[in-house]
Write a protein that holds these residues in place. Structure first.
Motif, PDB file in Angstrom:
ATOM      1  N   GLU A   1       0.844  -1.164   0.025  1.00  0.00           N
ATOM      2  CA  GLU A   1       0.125  -0.202  -0.024  1.00  0.00           C
ATOM      3  C   GLU A   1       0.930   1.532   0.054  1.00  0.00           C
ATOM      4  OE1 GLU A   1      -2.500  -0.143   3.570  1.00  0.00           O
ATOM      5  OE2 GLU A   1      -3.152  -2.211   3.088  1.00  0.00           O
ATOM      6  N   SER A   2       2.000   1.195   0.720  1.00  0.00           N
ATOM      7  CA  SER A   2       2.936   2.326   0.883  1.00  0.00           C
ATOM      8  C   SER A   2       4.012   2.016   1.204  1.00  0.00           C
ATOM      9  CB  SER A   2       2.164   3.495   2.003  1.00  0.00           C
ATOM     10  OG  SER A   2       2.395   2.787   3.131  1.00  0.00           O
TER      11      SER A   2
ATOM     12  N   GLU B   1       5.205   0.580  -9.108  1.00  0.00           N
ATOM     13  CA  GLU B   1       5.793   1.198  -7.894  1.00  0.00           C
ATOM     14  C   GLU B   1       5.745   0.080  -6.866  1.00  0.00           C
ATOM     15  OE1 GLU B   1       6.923   3.765  -7.019  1.00  0.00           O
ATOM     16  OE2 GLU B   1       6.533   4.137  -4.915  1.00  0.00           O
ATOM     17  N   GLY B   2       4.552  -0.678  -6.705  1.00  0.00           N
ATOM     18  CA  GLY B   2       4.650  -1.609  -5.470  1.00  0.00           C
ATOM     19  C   GLY B   2       5.660  -2.709  -5.536  1.00  0.00           C
TER      20      GLY B   2
ATOM     21  N   ASP C   1      11.240  -4.289  -3.514  1.00  0.00           N
ATOM     22  CA  ASP C   1      12.554  -4.531  -3.744  1.00  0.00           C
ATOM     23  C   ASP C   1      13.225  -3.745  -2.609  1.00  0.00           C
ATOM     24  OD1 ASP C   1      14.605  -5.328  -5.172  1.00  0.00           O
ATOM     25  OD2 ASP C   1      14.655  -3.331  -6.720  1.00  0.00           O
ATOM     26  N   GLU C   2      12.789  -2.740  -2.343  1.00  0.00           N
ATOM     27  CA  GLU C   2      13.493  -1.719  -1.250  1.00  0.00           C
ATOM     28  C   GLU C   2      13.441  -2.534   0.118  1.00  0.00           C
ATOM     29  OE1 GLU C   2      12.002   2.305  -1.150  1.00  0.00           O
ATOM     30  OE2 GLU C   2      13.005   2.635   0.780  1.00  0.00           O
TER      31      GLU C   2
ATOM     32  N   GLY D   1       3.673 -10.036  -0.564  1.00  0.00           N
ATOM     33  CA  GLY D   1       2.886  -8.715  -0.690  1.00  0.00           C
ATOM     34  C   GLY D   1       2.321  -8.466  -2.180  1.00  0.00           C
ATOM     35  N   GLY D   2       1.376  -8.290  -2.379  1.00  0.00           N
ATOM     36  CA  GLY D   2       1.061  -8.121  -4.011  1.00  0.00           C
ATOM     37  C   GLY D   2       1.135  -6.805  -4.515  1.00  0.00           C
ATOM     38  N   ALA D   3       1.554  -6.676  -5.917  1.00  0.00           N
ATOM     39  CA  ALA D   3       1.814  -5.108  -6.417  1.00  0.00           C
ATOM     40  C   ALA D   3       0.421  -5.493  -7.421  1.00  0.00           C
ATOM     41  CB  ALA D   3       2.932  -5.046  -7.178  1.00  0.00           C
TER      42      ALA D   3
END
Ligand code: PEP
Ligand code: MN
Length: 340
Positions: free
Chosen positions: A105-106, A145-146, A151-152, A127-129
Protein backbone atom coordinates in the motif's frame (compact mmCIF):
# COMPACT_ATOMS: atom_id res chain seq x y z
CA UNK A 1 9.72 -42.67 -17.01
CA UNK A 2 13.20 -43.97 -17.78
CA UNK A 3 15.28 -44.61 -14.70
CA UNK A 4 19.00 -44.53 -15.46
CA UNK A 5 21.52 -46.68 -13.63
CA UNK A 6 23.56 -45.19 -10.84
CA UNK A 7 26.70 -43.90 -12.52
CA UNK A 8 25.15 -43.64 -15.99
CA UNK A 9 27.36 -41.36 -18.11
CA UNK A 10 26.39 -38.04 -19.68
CA UNK A 11 26.69 -39.67 -23.13
CA UNK A 12 24.33 -42.49 -22.16
CA UNK A 13 21.82 -39.99 -20.77
CA UNK A 14 22.05 -37.85 -23.89
CA UNK A 15 21.63 -40.89 -26.13
CA UNK A 16 18.35 -41.74 -24.38
CA UNK A 17 17.16 -38.13 -24.62
CA UNK A 18 17.96 -38.11 -28.36
CA UNK A 19 16.09 -41.33 -28.98
CA UNK A 20 13.04 -40.12 -27.06
CA UNK A 21 13.03 -36.89 -29.06
CA UNK A 22 13.54 -38.76 -32.34
CA UNK A 23 10.00 -40.13 -32.05
CA UNK A 24 8.47 -36.71 -31.42
CA UNK A 25 8.29 -36.98 -27.63
CA UNK A 26 9.84 -34.52 -25.23
CA UNK A 27 12.39 -35.61 -22.66
CA UNK A 28 12.45 -34.08 -19.19
CA UNK A 29 15.63 -34.68 -17.33
CA UNK A 30 15.57 -34.85 -13.55
CA UNK A 31 18.95 -35.28 -11.92
CA UNK A 32 18.62 -36.29 -8.28
CA UNK A 33 21.49 -36.87 -5.86
CA UNK A 34 22.04 -40.42 -7.03
CA UNK A 35 19.62 -41.16 -9.80
CA UNK A 36 18.88 -39.59 -13.13
CA UNK A 37 15.34 -40.01 -14.34
CA UNK A 38 14.16 -39.08 -17.82
CA UNK A 39 10.49 -38.37 -18.28
CA UNK A 40 9.41 -39.17 -21.81
CA UNK A 41 6.29 -37.15 -22.47
CA UNK A 42 4.25 -38.06 -25.49
CA UNK A 43 2.76 -41.09 -27.14
CA UNK A 44 3.28 -44.09 -24.87
CA UNK A 45 3.40 -46.62 -27.72
CA UNK A 46 6.12 -44.74 -29.56
CA UNK A 47 8.30 -44.66 -26.45
CA UNK A 48 7.66 -48.35 -25.86
CA UNK A 49 8.63 -49.11 -29.47
CA UNK A 50 12.09 -47.62 -28.85
CA UNK A 51 12.94 -50.69 -26.76
CA UNK A 52 14.88 -48.64 -24.25
CA UNK A 53 14.89 -51.46 -21.69
CA UNK A 54 18.45 -52.72 -21.76
CA UNK A 55 19.89 -49.68 -23.60
CA UNK A 56 23.30 -48.60 -22.24
CA UNK A 57 22.94 -46.88 -18.86
CA UNK A 58 19.20 -47.61 -18.57
CA UNK A 59 18.10 -49.38 -15.41
CA UNK A 60 14.38 -49.76 -16.00
CA UNK A 61 11.23 -48.10 -17.35
CA UNK A 62 8.18 -47.22 -15.26
CA UNK A 63 4.89 -46.20 -16.85
CA UNK A 64 3.32 -43.30 -14.98
CA UNK A 65 -0.39 -43.82 -14.95
CA UNK A 66 -1.41 -40.48 -13.44
CA UNK A 67 -2.35 -37.73 -15.90
CA UNK A 68 0.30 -35.52 -14.30
CA UNK A 69 3.76 -36.97 -14.83
CA UNK A 70 6.49 -34.55 -13.78
CA UNK A 71 4.52 -33.61 -10.66
CA UNK A 72 3.89 -37.18 -9.59
CA UNK A 73 5.61 -38.67 -6.56
CA UNK A 74 6.55 -41.59 -8.76
CA UNK A 75 8.62 -39.34 -11.02
CA UNK A 76 11.02 -38.60 -8.16
CA UNK A 77 10.89 -42.11 -6.76
CA UNK A 78 9.81 -40.85 -3.37
CA UNK A 79 12.50 -38.16 -3.14
CA UNK A 80 10.99 -34.81 -2.12
CA UNK A 81 11.72 -31.60 -3.95
CA UNK A 82 13.47 -29.01 -1.81
CA UNK A 83 13.38 -25.48 -3.21
CA UNK A 84 16.12 -23.12 -2.17
CA UNK A 85 15.12 -19.47 -2.32
CA UNK A 86 18.21 -17.45 -1.62
CA UNK A 87 19.27 -19.85 1.13
CA UNK A 88 15.80 -20.44 2.59
CA UNK A 89 14.77 -23.98 1.94
CA UNK A 90 11.22 -25.27 1.63
CA UNK A 91 10.15 -28.88 1.11
CA UNK A 92 11.36 -32.20 2.48
CA UNK A 93 12.38 -31.54 6.07
CA UNK A 94 12.46 -27.80 5.55
CA UNK A 95 9.71 -25.42 6.60
CA UNK A 96 9.40 -21.78 5.60
CA UNK A 97 7.11 -19.11 6.99
CA UNK A 98 6.15 -16.54 4.35
CA UNK A 99 4.59 -13.41 5.80
CA UNK A 100 3.61 -9.92 4.77
CA UNK A 101 0.74 -7.72 3.71
CA UNK A 102 -1.98 -8.77 1.30
CA UNK A 103 -1.07 -5.84 -0.87
CA UNK A 104 1.68 -3.26 -0.99
CA UNK A 105 0.00 0.00 0.00
CA UNK A 106 2.76 2.43 0.91
CA UNK A 107 6.44 2.65 1.70
CA UNK A 108 5.87 2.93 5.47
CA UNK A 109 3.46 0.02 5.58
CA UNK A 110 5.64 -2.27 3.47
CA UNK A 111 8.90 -1.53 5.26
CA UNK A 112 7.34 -1.68 8.71
CA UNK A 113 5.70 -5.07 8.12
CA UNK A 114 8.85 -6.38 6.41
CA UNK A 115 11.04 -5.40 9.38
CA UNK A 116 8.77 -7.04 11.93
CA UNK A 117 8.37 -10.32 10.08
CA UNK A 118 12.10 -10.44 9.25
CA UNK A 119 13.02 -9.96 12.91
CA UNK A 120 10.65 -12.66 14.05
CA UNK A 121 11.39 -15.70 11.99
CA UNK A 122 9.80 -15.20 8.57
CA UNK A 123 11.83 -16.72 5.75
CA UNK A 124 10.25 -14.66 2.95
CA UNK A 125 8.16 -11.54 2.48
CA UNK A 126 4.84 -11.70 0.68
CA UNK A 127 3.01 -8.74 -0.83
CA UNK A 128 0.96 -8.15 -3.95
CA UNK A 129 1.70 -5.34 -6.38
CA UNK A 130 -0.95 -6.68 -8.76
CA UNK A 131 -4.14 -7.75 -7.01
CA UNK A 132 -6.86 -10.01 -8.35
CA UNK A 133 -9.95 -8.33 -6.89
CA UNK A 134 -13.50 -9.59 -7.14
CA UNK A 135 -14.68 -6.07 -7.95
CA UNK A 136 -13.11 -4.02 -10.74
CA UNK A 137 -13.88 -0.95 -8.59
CA UNK A 138 -11.64 -2.15 -5.74
CA UNK A 139 -7.97 -1.17 -5.39
CA UNK A 140 -6.04 -3.12 -8.02
CA UNK A 141 -2.54 -2.81 -6.56
CA UNK A 142 0.27 -0.28 -7.00
CA UNK A 143 1.78 -2.14 -9.95
CA UNK A 144 5.35 -1.19 -10.82
CA UNK A 145 5.55 1.22 -7.88
CA UNK A 146 4.54 -1.67 -5.58
CA UNK A 147 7.31 -3.81 -7.05
CA UNK A 148 9.79 -1.03 -6.36
CA UNK A 149 8.72 -0.91 -2.72
CA UNK A 150 9.11 -4.67 -2.42
CA UNK A 151 12.60 -4.37 -3.84
CA UNK A 152 13.41 -1.76 -1.21
CA UNK A 153 12.02 -4.03 1.52
CA UNK A 154 14.24 -6.86 0.32
CA UNK A 155 17.32 -4.64 0.32
CA UNK A 156 16.54 -3.51 3.84
CA UNK A 157 15.61 -6.88 5.40
CA UNK A 158 17.28 -9.47 3.18
CA UNK A 159 13.96 -11.29 2.82
CA UNK A 160 13.25 -12.86 -0.59
CA UNK A 161 10.06 -11.56 -2.20
CA UNK A 162 6.94 -13.58 -3.02
CA UNK A 163 4.66 -11.59 -5.30
CA UNK A 164 1.83 -12.31 -7.67
CA UNK A 165 2.01 -12.34 -11.46
CA UNK A 166 -1.49 -11.78 -12.83
CA UNK A 167 -0.88 -11.05 -16.46
CA UNK A 168 1.73 -12.31 -18.94
CA UNK A 169 2.29 -8.68 -20.01
CA UNK A 170 3.74 -7.88 -16.57
CA UNK A 171 6.26 -10.69 -16.53
CA UNK A 172 9.33 -8.59 -17.35
CA UNK A 173 8.56 -6.17 -14.49
CA UNK A 174 7.74 -8.91 -12.01
CA UNK A 175 10.87 -10.99 -12.66
CA UNK A 176 13.01 -7.96 -11.84
CA UNK A 177 11.83 -8.15 -8.24
CA UNK A 178 10.22 -11.51 -7.49
CA UNK A 179 12.23 -14.30 -5.92
CA UNK A 180 9.09 -16.44 -6.04
CA UNK A 181 6.24 -15.83 -8.48
CA UNK A 182 2.82 -16.32 -6.95
CA UNK A 183 0.03 -17.53 -9.21
CA UNK A 184 -3.25 -16.66 -7.56
CA UNK A 185 -6.19 -18.98 -7.03
CA UNK A 186 -8.20 -17.27 -9.75
CA UNK A 187 -5.43 -17.82 -12.25
CA UNK A 188 -4.66 -21.44 -11.40
CA UNK A 189 -6.03 -22.55 -14.74
CA UNK A 190 -4.67 -19.66 -16.81
CA UNK A 191 -2.50 -21.98 -18.82
CA UNK A 192 -0.60 -19.39 -20.83
CA UNK A 193 0.27 -17.60 -17.58
CA UNK A 194 1.45 -20.87 -16.02
CA UNK A 195 3.71 -21.61 -18.97
CA UNK A 196 5.08 -18.06 -18.89
CA UNK A 197 5.81 -18.36 -15.16
CA UNK A 198 7.49 -21.68 -15.88
CA UNK A 199 9.72 -20.12 -18.51
CA UNK A 200 11.03 -17.50 -16.09
CA UNK A 201 12.84 -20.26 -14.21
CA UNK A 202 11.91 -18.61 -10.92
CA UNK A 203 10.25 -20.67 -8.17
CA UNK A 204 6.46 -20.57 -8.50
CA UNK A 205 3.95 -20.63 -5.66
CA UNK A 206 0.80 -22.01 -7.23
CA UNK A 207 -2.42 -21.47 -5.33
CA UNK A 208 -5.27 -23.92 -5.58
CA UNK A 209 -8.31 -22.56 -7.40
CA UNK A 210 -11.44 -21.80 -5.43
CA UNK A 211 -13.25 -24.78 -6.95
CA UNK A 212 -10.38 -26.91 -8.15
CA UNK A 213 -9.72 -30.51 -7.34
CA UNK A 214 -6.34 -31.76 -6.18
CA UNK A 215 -5.87 -33.35 -9.57
CA UNK A 216 -6.56 -30.07 -11.36
CA UNK A 217 -4.01 -28.39 -9.09
CA UNK A 218 -1.42 -30.98 -10.02
CA UNK A 219 -2.25 -30.62 -13.72
CA UNK A 220 -1.74 -26.87 -13.37
CA UNK A 221 1.65 -27.52 -11.75
CA UNK A 222 2.46 -29.76 -14.69
CA UNK A 223 2.16 -26.74 -17.02
CA UNK A 224 4.95 -24.99 -15.09
CA UNK A 225 7.10 -28.11 -14.78
CA UNK A 226 6.74 -28.87 -18.47
CA UNK A 227 8.65 -25.66 -19.22
CA UNK A 228 11.68 -27.19 -17.51
CA UNK A 229 11.05 -25.35 -14.24
CA UNK A 230 11.16 -27.81 -11.37
CA UNK A 231 10.63 -25.23 -8.65
CA UNK A 232 6.91 -25.34 -7.98
CA UNK A 233 5.27 -25.16 -4.57
CA UNK A 234 1.58 -25.90 -4.20
CA UNK A 235 -0.64 -23.85 -1.93
CA UNK A 236 -3.91 -24.86 -0.28
CA UNK A 237 -5.79 -21.61 0.43
CA UNK A 238 -9.34 -22.77 1.03
CA UNK A 239 -12.00 -23.93 -1.39
CA UNK A 240 -15.68 -23.17 -1.94
CA UNK A 241 -18.09 -25.50 -0.24
CA UNK A 242 -21.71 -25.11 0.92
CA UNK A 243 -20.40 -23.68 4.19
CA UNK A 244 -20.82 -19.93 4.60
CA UNK A 245 -19.73 -19.49 8.22
CA UNK A 246 -16.19 -18.66 7.11
CA UNK A 247 -14.64 -17.27 3.95
CA UNK A 248 -13.46 -20.57 2.45
CA UNK A 249 -13.14 -24.15 3.69
CA UNK A 250 -9.47 -24.80 4.46
CA UNK A 251 -8.92 -28.26 3.07
CA UNK A 252 -6.14 -29.51 5.31
CA UNK A 253 -6.55 -33.05 4.05
CA UNK A 254 -4.96 -31.68 0.90
CA UNK A 255 -1.66 -31.72 2.80
CA UNK A 256 -1.28 -35.48 3.42
CA UNK A 257 -3.01 -36.20 0.11
CA UNK A 258 -0.56 -34.08 -1.85
CA UNK A 259 2.31 -35.55 0.13
CA UNK A 260 1.29 -38.93 -1.19
CA UNK A 261 0.69 -37.83 -4.79
CA UNK A 262 3.53 -35.39 -5.43
CA UNK A 263 7.13 -34.59 -4.53
CA UNK A 264 6.46 -30.84 -4.62
CA UNK A 265 6.52 -28.69 -1.45
CA UNK A 266 3.13 -27.97 0.09
CA UNK A 267 2.23 -24.57 1.53
CA UNK A 268 -0.92 -23.60 3.42
CA UNK A 269 -2.51 -20.14 3.39
CA UNK A 270 -4.70 -19.92 6.49
CA UNK A 271 -5.49 -16.21 6.00
CA UNK A 272 -7.70 -16.33 2.93
CA UNK A 273 -9.61 -19.36 4.16
CA UNK A 274 -10.33 -18.03 7.64
CA UNK A 275 -11.08 -14.45 6.64
CA UNK A 276 -10.71 -13.58 10.33
CA UNK A 277 -7.43 -13.08 12.17
CA UNK A 278 -8.43 -14.97 15.31
CA UNK A 279 -8.83 -18.15 13.27
CA UNK A 280 -5.51 -17.78 11.49
CA UNK A 281 -3.41 -18.96 14.47
CA UNK A 282 -5.24 -22.25 15.10
CA UNK A 283 -5.41 -23.08 11.38
CA UNK A 284 -1.70 -22.37 11.00
CA UNK A 285 -0.85 -24.75 13.82
CA UNK A 286 -3.14 -27.38 12.30
CA UNK A 287 -1.43 -26.92 8.92
CA UNK A 288 2.03 -27.30 10.43
CA UNK A 289 0.87 -30.36 12.35
CA UNK A 290 -0.56 -31.86 9.16
CA UNK A 291 2.91 -31.73 7.64
CA UNK A 292 2.85 -28.57 5.52
CA UNK A 293 6.26 -27.43 4.26
CA UNK A 294 5.36 -23.80 4.68
CA UNK A 295 2.73 -21.25 5.59
CA UNK A 296 1.92 -18.02 3.80
CA UNK A 297 0.22 -15.57 6.12
CA UNK A 298 -1.02 -12.00 5.89
CA UNK A 299 0.35 -9.43 8.35
CA UNK A 300 -0.35 -5.69 8.55
CA UNK A 301 0.91 -2.86 10.75
CA UNK A 302 -2.56 -1.28 10.83
CA UNK A 303 -5.00 -4.09 10.01
CA UNK A 304 -8.03 -1.90 10.61
CA UNK A 305 -6.81 0.55 7.96
CA UNK A 306 -5.75 -2.09 5.43
CA UNK A 307 -6.94 -1.48 1.88
CA UNK A 308 -7.35 -5.17 1.28
CA UNK A 309 -8.05 -8.22 3.49
CA UNK A 310 -7.65 -6.31 6.79
CA UNK A 311 -9.95 -8.54 8.90
CA UNK A 312 -7.75 -11.57 8.29
CA UNK A 313 -4.38 -9.83 8.70
CA UNK A 314 -2.38 -10.55 11.84
CA UNK A 315 -1.24 -7.37 13.56
CA UNK A 316 2.52 -6.86 13.51
CA UNK A 317 2.46 -6.84 17.36
CA UNK A 318 1.06 -10.38 17.35
CA UNK A 319 3.52 -11.79 14.83
CA UNK A 320 6.40 -12.80 17.12
CA UNK A 321 4.19 -14.96 19.34
CA UNK A 322 2.42 -16.41 16.31
CA UNK A 323 5.69 -17.31 14.55
CA UNK A 324 7.05 -18.94 17.69
CA UNK A 325 4.00 -21.17 18.00
CA UNK A 326 4.17 -22.17 14.35
CA UNK A 327 7.87 -22.93 14.75
CA UNK A 328 7.19 -25.19 17.73
CA UNK A 329 4.54 -27.21 15.92
CA UNK A 330 6.58 -27.45 12.72
CA UNK A 331 9.44 -28.85 14.77
CA UNK A 332 7.14 -31.40 16.37
CA UNK A 333 6.18 -32.39 12.81
CA UNK A 334 9.88 -33.03 12.16
CA UNK A 335 10.78 -29.89 10.24
CA UNK A 336 13.76 -27.57 10.30
CA UNK A 337 12.89 -23.89 10.00
CA UNK A 338 14.30 -21.63 7.34
CA UNK A 339 15.08 -18.18 8.68
CA UNK A 340 17.09 -15.20 7.57
C1 PEP B 1 -3.43 -13.24 -1.96
O1 PEP B 1 -2.53 -14.04 -1.66
O2 PEP B 1 -3.47 -12.08 -1.52
C2 PEP B 1 -4.53 -13.72 -2.81
C3 PEP B 1 -5.22 -12.88 -3.58
O3 PEP B 1 -4.74 -15.02 -2.70
P1 PEP B 1 -5.71 -16.02 -3.52
O4 PEP B 1 -5.24 -15.97 -4.94
O5 PEP B 1 -5.50 -17.32 -2.85
O6 PEP B 1 -7.12 -15.50 -3.35
MN1 MN C 1 -5.11 -11.21 0.41
Amino acid sequence: MIVMKEGATEEQIQAVVDRVESVGCSAHLSQGEVLTVIGAIGDRDRVAALGLEGAPGVDHLVPILKPYKLASAQFRKGERTVIDVDGRRIGGDHFALIAGPCTVESRDQTLEVARVVAENGAAMLRGGAYKPRTSPYSFQGLGVEGLRLLDEARTETGLPIVTELMDVRDVSDVVEVADVIQIGARNMQNYSLLAEAGRTGLPVLLKRGLSSTIEELLMAAEYVLKEGNEKVMLCERGIRTFETAYRFTLDLLAVPTLRELTHLPIVVDPSHAAGRRDWVGPMSLAAAAAGADGIIVEVHNEPDQAICDGPQALATEAFAEYAEQVRRVAEVAGKQLATV
